[in-house]
Write a protein that holds these residues in place. Structure first.
Motif, mmCIF file in Angstrom:
data_model
loop_
_atom_site.group_PDB
_atom_site.id
_atom_site.type_symbol
_atom_site.label_atom_id
_atom_site.label_comp_id
_atom_site.label_asym_id
_atom_site.label_seq_id
_atom_site.Cartn_x
_atom_site.Cartn_y
_atom_site.Cartn_z
ATOM 1 N N PRO A 40 0.584 -0.999 -0.006
ATOM 2 C CA PRO A 40 0.073 -0.234 -0.209
ATOM 3 C C PRO A 40 0.820 1.475 -0.161
ATOM 4 O O PRO A 40 1.871 1.364 0.557
ATOM 5 C CB PRO A 40 -0.489 -0.023 1.184
ATOM 6 N N PRO A 41 0.594 2.277 -0.905
ATOM 7 C CA PRO A 41 0.824 3.429 -0.657
ATOM 8 C C PRO A 41 1.557 3.904 0.765
ATOM 9 O O PRO A 41 0.673 3.781 1.933
ATOM 10 C CB PRO A 41 0.411 4.955 -1.150
ATOM 11 N N LEU A 42 2.593 5.316 0.841
ATOM 12 C CA LEU A 42 2.807 5.199 2.580
ATOM 13 C C LEU A 42 2.606 5.794 3.052
ATOM 14 O O LEU A 42 2.496 6.471 3.924
ATOM 15 C CB LEU A 42 4.823 5.441 2.751
ATOM 16 N N ASP A 43 1.628 7.056 2.894
ATOM 17 C CA ASP A 43 0.946 8.089 3.378
ATOM 18 C C ASP A 43 -0.315 8.294 3.576
ATOM 19 O O ASP A 43 -0.863 9.682 4.196
ATOM 20 C CB ASP A 43 1.172 9.636 1.996
ATOM 21 N N LEU A 44 -1.156 6.769 3.724
ATOM 22 C CA LEU A 44 -1.940 7.270 4.056
ATOM 23 C C LEU A 44 -2.425 5.912 4.869
ATOM 24 O O LEU A 44 -1.517 4.750 4.725
ATOM 25 C CB LEU A 44 -3.578 7.251 2.479
ATOM 26 N N PRO A 45 -3.386 5.594 5.869
ATOM 27 C CA PRO A 45 -3.547 5.041 6.179
ATOM 28 C C PRO A 45 -4.046 3.532 5.793
ATOM 29 O O PRO A 45 -4.886 3.625 4.480
ATOM 30 C CB PRO A 45 -5.106 5.217 7.250
ATOM 31 N N LEU A 46 -4.642 2.291 6.657
ATOM 32 C CA LEU A 46 -4.951 1.111 5.984
ATOM 33 C C LEU A 46 -6.397 0.882 6.611
ATOM 34 O O LEU A 46 -6.265 1.576 7.861
ATOM 35 C CB LEU A 46 -3.709 -0.316 5.839
ATOM 36 N N LEU A 47 -6.993 0.361 6.182
ATOM 37 C CA LEU A 47 -8.742 0.109 6.660
ATOM 38 C C LEU A 47 -8.509 -1.286 6.442
ATOM 39 O O LEU A 47 -8.468 -1.972 5.544
ATOM 40 C CB LEU A 47 -10.085 1.128 5.935
ATOM 41 N N GLY A 62 4.505 -6.057 11.595
ATOM 42 C CA GLY A 62 3.905 -5.276 11.693
ATOM 43 C C GLY A 62 4.200 -3.262 11.796
ATOM 44 O O GLY A 62 3.492 -2.396 11.909
ATOM 45 N N SER A 63 4.591 -3.061 11.028
ATOM 46 C CA SER A 63 4.539 -1.381 10.408
ATOM 47 C C SER A 63 3.154 -1.478 9.670
ATOM 48 O O SER A 63 2.777 -0.311 9.485
ATOM 49 C CB SER A 63 5.713 -1.168 9.143
ATOM 50 N N LEU A 64 3.004 -2.332 9.021
ATOM 51 C CA LEU A 64 1.702 -2.062 8.442
ATOM 52 C C LEU A 64 0.269 -2.050 9.425
ATOM 53 O O LEU A 64 -1.142 -1.484 9.254
ATOM 54 C CB LEU A 64 1.353 -3.365 7.760
ATOM 55 N N ARG A 65 0.233 -3.419 11.028
ATOM 56 C CA ARG A 65 -0.576 -3.137 11.597
ATOM 57 C C ARG A 65 -0.674 -1.859 12.356
ATOM 58 O O ARG A 65 -1.415 -1.327 12.886
ATOM 59 C CB ARG A 65 0.129 -4.183 12.942
ATOM 60 N N GLU A 66 0.397 -1.010 12.471
ATOM 61 C CA GLU A 66 0.577 0.378 13.181
ATOM 62 C C GLU A 66 -0.498 1.384 12.152
ATOM 63 O O GLU A 66 -0.688 2.086 13.006
ATOM 64 C CB GLU A 66 2.219 0.741 13.357
ATOM 65 N N ARG A 67 -0.559 1.026 11.518
ATOM 66 C CA ARG A 67 -1.365 2.558 10.380
ATOM 67 C C ARG A 67 -2.551 1.656 10.024
ATOM 68 O O ARG A 67 -3.279 2.411 9.022
ATOM 69 C CB ARG A 67 -0.378 1.668 8.645
ATOM 70 N N THR A 68 -2.765 0.592 10.247
ATOM 71 C CA THR A 68 -4.170 0.225 10.136
ATOM 72 C C THR A 68 -5.677 0.735 10.949
ATOM 73 O O THR A 68 -4.915 0.466 12.319
ATOM 74 C CB THR A 68 -4.550 -1.353 10.304
ATOM 75 N N ILE A 69 -6.135 0.991 11.106
ATOM 76 C CA ILE A 69 -7.863 1.492 11.280
ATOM 77 C C ILE A 69 -8.562 0.262 10.990
ATOM 78 O O ILE A 69 -9.008 0.297 9.827
ATOM 79 C CB ILE A 69 -8.367 2.934 10.938
ATOM 80 N N HIS A 70 -8.804 -0.702 12.305
ATOM 81 C CA HIS A 70 -9.550 -1.750 12.028
ATOM 82 C C HIS A 70 -11.231 -1.228 12.389
ATOM 83 O O HIS A 70 -11.665 -0.450 13.702
ATOM 84 C CB HIS A 70 -9.103 -3.164 13.522
ATOM 85 N N THR A 71 -12.342 -1.065 11.174
ATOM 86 C CA THR A 71 -13.878 -1.015 11.842
ATOM 87 C C THR A 71 -14.413 -2.774 11.911
ATOM 88 O O THR A 71 -14.055 -3.758 11.144
ATOM 89 C CB THR A 71 -14.013 -0.901 10.728
ATOM 90 N N ASP A 72 -15.576 -2.809 12.216
ATOM 91 C CA ASP A 72 -16.355 -3.479 12.830
ATOM 92 C C ASP A 72 -17.761 -3.176 13.235
ATOM 93 O O ASP A 72 -18.101 -2.078 13.539
ATOM 94 C CB ASP A 72 -15.750 -4.763 13.730
#
Length: 171
Positions: A40-47, A62-72
């Motif tokens: 994924p591009p580096l400048d935006l969060p992951l969902l 780990g690097s992606l886990r830190e950028r992720t917003i988890h929804t449910d």
């Protein structure tokens, strides 16, 4: 159809976690390899959509886990996720109504999400995923069990310019 109670939902998610356990290392390898191949591009969060209690989070690098917003849509499931990972960013949201701006995420990820939402909600969920993914971003749906993805994938592929065909699938 009646929505499951918090206890029923957590019991079902725990059962899935136990059924996946023998394959957890393999699934983690697949998740890592997929995200390395399609970073994924580096400048935006992951969902993450439909995160439940955080099974996919456990397999993210780990690097992606830190950028992720988890929804449910389930508050009890997200509380269980935060009990496992207090630093996790979570937000109550259904896949078919994401509270994020257009093109605001580098990637949207899910684990068997379209198996869990009613088929009538697939089109709206696909539209929402397409709406929040930025140009050059990705939608990654990990499916480790029987799935019902033919319809949602066909709809997503035709949803707009940011949608792409899975390069690993046959033409």
């Amino acid at each position: 159809m009646r929505a499951p109670s918090g206890g029923e939902l957590l019991g079902s998610l725990d059962l899935l976690r136990r059924r996946r356990q023998p394959y957890a290392d393999l699934i983690a390898d697949i998740v890592v390899a997929t995200l390395e191949r399609f970073p994924p591009p580096l400048d935006l969060p992951l969902l993450e959509i439909g995160s439940g209690t955080g099974q996919l989070r456990e397999w993210l690098p780990g690097s992606l886990r830190e950028r992720t917003i988890h929804t449910d849509p389930s508050g009890p499931a997200l509380r269980a996720l935060r009990d496992r990972a207090p630093q996790a960013r979570t937000r109550i949201a259904a896949t078919e109504q994401l509270p994020f701006a257009d093109a605001s995420t580098a990637a949207v990820m899910g684990l068997c999400v379209f198996d869990a939402i009613p088929e009538a909600a697939h089109s709206r969920g696909v539209a929402e995923v397409g709406r929040v993914v930025a140009a050059g971003g990705h939608f990654v749906h990990f499916a480790d069990m029987d799935t019902l993805l033919a319809g949602p994938c066909a709809k997503f592929i035709g949803a707009g310019p940011s949608a792409r065909r899975d390069p690993l699938s046959p033409p």
